[in-house]
Design a protein around this motif. Structure first.
Motif, PDB file in Angstrom:
ATOM      1  N   LEU A  36       0.923  -1.310   0.039  1.00  0.00           N
ATOM      2  CA  LEU A  36       0.160  -0.082  -0.058  1.00  0.00           C
ATOM      3  C   LEU A  36       0.816   1.345   0.036  1.00  0.00           C
ATOM      4  O   LEU A  36       0.485   2.290  -0.564  1.00  0.00           O
ATOM      5  N   THR A  72       2.036   1.705  -3.400  1.00  0.00           N
ATOM      6  CA  THR A  72       1.050   2.318  -4.325  1.00  0.00           C
ATOM      7  C   THR A  72       0.602   3.836  -3.883  1.00  0.00           C
ATOM      8  O   THR A  72       0.570   4.627  -4.866  1.00  0.00           O
ATOM      9  N   LYS A  97      -1.906   2.536 -10.030  1.00  0.00           N
ATOM     10  CA  LYS A  97      -3.224   1.426 -10.085  1.00  0.00           C
ATOM     11  C   LYS A  97      -2.675   0.196 -10.276  1.00  0.00           C
ATOM     12  O   LYS A  97      -3.277  -0.608  -9.538  1.00  0.00           O
ATOM     13  N   PHE A 129      -1.727  -1.130  -6.927  1.00  0.00           N
ATOM     14  CA  PHE A 129      -2.705  -1.178  -5.996  1.00  0.00           C
ATOM     15  C   PHE A 129      -3.602  -2.526  -6.412  1.00  0.00           C
ATOM     16  O   PHE A 129      -3.901  -3.407  -5.507  1.00  0.00           O
TER      17      PHE A 129
END
Length: 176
Positions: A110, A113, A119, A122
């Protein structure tokens, strides 16, 4: 004495392999490949998301090291089947949540990300969290078979994913 040293040494070597080969493959190399394949320039800006991402990555790395130490020094084993633990790990972060290593991995992903605002990473994080969930279900069956009632009590008292703020103490089921 010598046998105890060799068990700890094997656990230490196995944990180093885990920390410096296996973990980086999943949390550094694959995200890097995702960024490269998408043509995403790897640049560091000074935005709020990047700062939050760095904090999440740092928390995840600290948790990885802490939990790995619990495996070596308390349970005389590794986080991987290379040299499985001889004891159920119920110290350190494991007193608050049953799966801190998987939480650490999720935090790092995370953080990446947010750091790279990707994206692709993620989506990879979501996939890995799904893989972690499946793996946890398999691990729980193995731990129950290996440690029996001790693990059943631990599983009853300590949550799987969301840490509680009460420390688990072995042989103390009053925390229900």
């Amino acid at each position: 004495m010598k046998a105890n040293f060799s068990k700890k040494f094997l656990a230490f070597v196995g944990t180093l392999i885990y920390l410096f080969l296996l973990v980086p493959f999943f949390i550094i190399w694959i995200p890097y490949e995702i960024l490269s394949a998408s043509g995403h320039d790897i640049e560091f800006t000074n935005g709020v998301f990047q700062h939050v991402g760095l904090v999440l990555i740092a928390l995840g790395v600290v948790a990885y090291i802490w939990c790995s130490g619990s495996f070596v020094f308390y349970a005389k084993g590794t986080p991987i089947p290379f040299s499985p633990t001889k004891e159920l790990v119920v110290t350190g972060l494991y007193t608050y949540v049953r799966n801190p290593l998987y939480i650490a991995g999720t935090l790092v992903l995370l953080g990446e990300t947010l750091l790279f605002q990707s994206k692709g990473i993620f989506i990879y994080t979501l996939i890995m969290f799904g893989v972690f969930n499946v793996h946890v279900l398999m691990e729980e069956t193995h731990l129950e078979d290996t440690f029996g009632k001790k693990y059943e009590q631990y599983r009853k008292d300590v949550p799987r994913w969301i840490p509680r703020f009460i420390s688990y103490k072995e042989n103390d089921s009053s925390s229900h």
